[in-house]
Enzyme design. Structure first.
Site, short mmCIF file in Angstrom:
data_model
loop_
_atom_site.label_atom_id
_atom_site.label_comp_id
_atom_site.label_asym_id
_atom_site.label_seq_id
_atom_site.Cartn_x
_atom_site.Cartn_y
_atom_site.Cartn_z
N ASN A 102 22.97 9.76 -13.47
CA ASN A 102 23.03 8.37 -13.32
C ASN A 102 24.97 8.23 -13.33
OD1 ASN A 102 20.97 7.71 -13.41
ND2 ASN A 102 20.28 6.96 -15.17
N HIS A 119 26.78 13.54 -10.99
CA HIS A 119 27.40 12.97 -10.02
C HIS A 119 27.79 12.04 -9.50
CE1 HIS A 119 23.27 13.15 -7.86
NE2 HIS A 119 23.34 14.86 -7.94
N CYS A 130 45.83 13.31 -4.02
CA CYS A 130 46.56 13.87 -5.25
C CYS A 130 45.86 14.26 -6.20
CB CYS A 130 47.96 13.38 -5.56
SG CYS A 130 47.88 11.80 -6.71
N CYS A 148 46.26 5.03 -4.05
CA CYS A 148 46.70 5.03 -5.27
C CYS A 148 47.83 4.63 -5.55
CB CYS A 148 46.05 6.93 -4.64
SG CYS A 148 47.37 7.98 -6.40
N GLY A 188 12.99 9.87 -16.05
CA GLY A 188 13.21 9.16 -15.06
C GLY A 188 13.45 9.82 -13.96
N THR A 189 13.09 10.75 -13.21
CA THR A 189 14.00 10.86 -12.33
C THR A 189 12.93 12.21 -11.21
OG1 THR A 189 14.84 13.15 -10.75
CG2 THR A 189 14.97 13.32 -13.62
N VAL A 215 7.10 6.58 -14.73
CA VAL A 215 6.06 5.73 -14.62
C VAL A 215 4.81 5.89 -14.01
CG1 VAL A 215 7.16 3.28 -15.34
CG2 VAL A 215 7.47 4.85 -13.16
P1 NAD Z 1 14.65 8.35 -7.69
O1 NAD Z 1 15.81 6.87 -7.45
O2 NAD Z 1 14.45 9.31 -7.14
O3 NAD Z 1 13.84 8.19 -9.08
C1 NAD Z 1 13.57 7.92 -9.68
C2 NAD Z 1 12.28 7.92 -10.99
O4 NAD Z 1 12.53 7.36 -11.97
C3 NAD Z 1 11.19 7.69 -9.81
O5 NAD Z 1 10.36 9.39 -10.53
C4 NAD Z 1 10.43 7.01 -10.55
O6 NAD Z 1 8.68 6.89 -10.95
C5 NAD Z 1 10.89 6.59 -11.81
N1 NAD Z 1 10.62 5.41 -12.73
C6 NAD Z 1 11.39 4.30 -12.22
N2 NAD Z 1 11.15 3.22 -13.19
C7 NAD Z 1 11.14 4.21 -14.49
C8 NAD Z 1 11.08 4.17 -15.66
N3 NAD Z 1 11.58 2.50 -16.21
N4 NAD Z 1 10.66 4.26 -16.81
C9 NAD Z 1 10.07 5.96 -16.18
N5 NAD Z 1 10.61 6.03 -15.20
C10 NAD Z 1 10.93 5.42 -13.80
O7 NAD Z 1 16.28 8.71 -8.83
P2 NAD Z 1 16.66 9.76 -9.00
O8 NAD Z 1 15.43 10.83 -9.19
O9 NAD Z 1 17.67 9.84 -10.07
O10 NAD Z 1 17.85 10.58 -7.90
C11 NAD Z 1 18.86 9.00 -7.58
C12 NAD Z 1 19.75 9.52 -6.74
O11 NAD Z 1 20.58 8.16 -6.53
C13 NAD Z 1 20.64 10.05 -8.28
O12 NAD Z 1 21.50 11.36 -7.89
C14 NAD Z 1 21.58 9.18 -8.70
O13 NAD Z 1 22.95 9.68 -8.42
C15 NAD Z 1 21.49 8.08 -8.18
N6 NAD Z 1 20.74 7.00 -8.47
C16 NAD Z 1 22.08 6.53 -9.63
C17 NAD Z 1 21.38 5.29 -10.17
C18 NAD Z 1 22.96 4.96 -11.73
O14 NAD Z 1 23.70 5.42 -11.73
N7 NAD Z 1 21.11 4.27 -12.03
C19 NAD Z 1 20.83 4.77 -9.87
C20 NAD Z 1 20.00 5.02 -8.74
C21 NAD Z 1 21.22 6.32 -7.73
ZN ZN Z 2 47.38 10.19 -5.37
#
Ligand code: NAD
Ligand code: ZN
Length: 247
Positions: A102, A119, A130, A148, A188-189, A215
């Site tokens: 995230n 990320h 720079c 910048c 949650g990934t 979930v």
């Molecule tokens: P993804 O969107 O691919 O997957 C999200 C996962 O979370 C799913 O498996 C879903 O079932 C699960 N989920 C949804 N709600 C939930 C809850 N309340 N509790 C538990 N699980 C839950 O996300 P990812 O795998 O992190 O990949 C997305 C990419 O996009 C990441 O690399 C990230 O850098 C970026 N991203 C970041 C954010 C953030 O910073 N909050 C938000 C969206 C995407």
């Molecule tokens: Zn610079």
């Protein structure tokens, strides 16, 4: 208390070096949609035009529009009970570090001290010329790409766009952590974005016990997960923290 949560808590209690690996799902209950859902960000801003390094170099002003929109949303969000539970697990000495995909800064806002941002972080930006880094002040940047103050170069959100490599320090630290850890808490990934999705499998190969909170089932669930805790992590993680307090 759900038996699986108790079982996970017992395993965590025995662990010497536990690491959490978190993704977009950890922040959904804070009001940040995961990107792939029907109303997710990719619907308004298709990733090929807004989230690749090629798109950024081609037209930084266009790509910054998405980040200003996202930044405005991220500016208002707060950690949810799942983030707070992870902070409590660290404070109790049961969680060594979080490796997060995230970019929303919410683990730090909840109080976690060891957070590896795989990320990057959308609250910072970095100069393409720079490499100077600075906080992203949305009040000062509302139109085109910021420049910048040190060299006049174009600033880029300090996040890993598609086509870019993972920051070296984050990569090295994560590798060291997963080789040492004996417990991984996946939160949650979706296990689809590489190389981040490979982290829990590497830990498993080195002998870690794997607990997954989501979930719905993912590719991890039937491959490397030892205990799957189904549900919203804003509900399940506080129960895990409670079980740790009571054990
Ligand atoms: P993804 O969107 O691919 O997957 C999200 C996962 O979370 C799913 O498996 C879903 O079932 C699960 N989920 C949804 N709600 C939930 C809850 N309340 N509790 C538990 N699980 C839950 O996300 P990812 O795998 O992190 O990949 C997305 C990419 O996009 C990441 O690399 C990230 O850098 C970026 N991203 C970041 C954010 C953030 O910073 N909050 C938000 C969206 C995407
Ligand atoms: Zn610079």
């Amino acid at each position: 208390m759900k038996p699986r949560i108790l079982e996970a808590a017992r395993a965590l209690k025995k662990a010497h070096h536990a690491v959490a690996v978190t993704g977009a799902g950890a922040s959904v209950e804070s009001g940040i949609p995961d990107f792939r859902s029907p109303n997710g960000i990719w619907e308004t801003y298709p990733p090929d035009r807004y989230a690749t390094i090629e798109a950024f170099l081609d037209d930084p002003d266009r790509v910054w529009q998405m980040w200003f929109d996202l930044g405005a949303m991220l500016g208002d969000v707060l950690p949810n009970p799942g983030h707070h539970a992870l902070a409590e697990l660290e404070a109790m000495g049961h969680l060594h570090a979080i490796i997060t995909q995230n970019i929303d800064n919410l683990h730090q806002a909840a109080g976690n001290r060891r957070v590896i941002e795989y990320h990057g972080n959308a609250r910072r930006m970095r100069c393409l010329d720079c490499d100077a880094g600075t906080a992203l002040d949305l009040a000062r940047h509302t139109g085109s790409a910021p420049h910048c103050v040190a060299c006049g170069g174009i600033m880029k959100p300090d996040v890993v766009l598609f086509g870019e490599i993972i920051p070296e320090l984050a990569m090295t630290e994560s590798e060291l952590l997963v080789r040492r850890c004996d417990f991984v808490l996946i939160v949650g990934t979706s296990a689809t974005v590489y190389p981040a999705a490979g982290i829990p499998a590497t830990a498993k190969q080195h002998g870690a016990f794997v607990v997954e909170c989501n979930v719905e089932e993912t590719d991890f669930t039937c491959s490397i997960t030892d205990i799957f805790i189904q549900g919203k992590c804003g509900e399940t993680l506080p129960l895990l923290a409670q079980a740790m307090r009571e054990l």
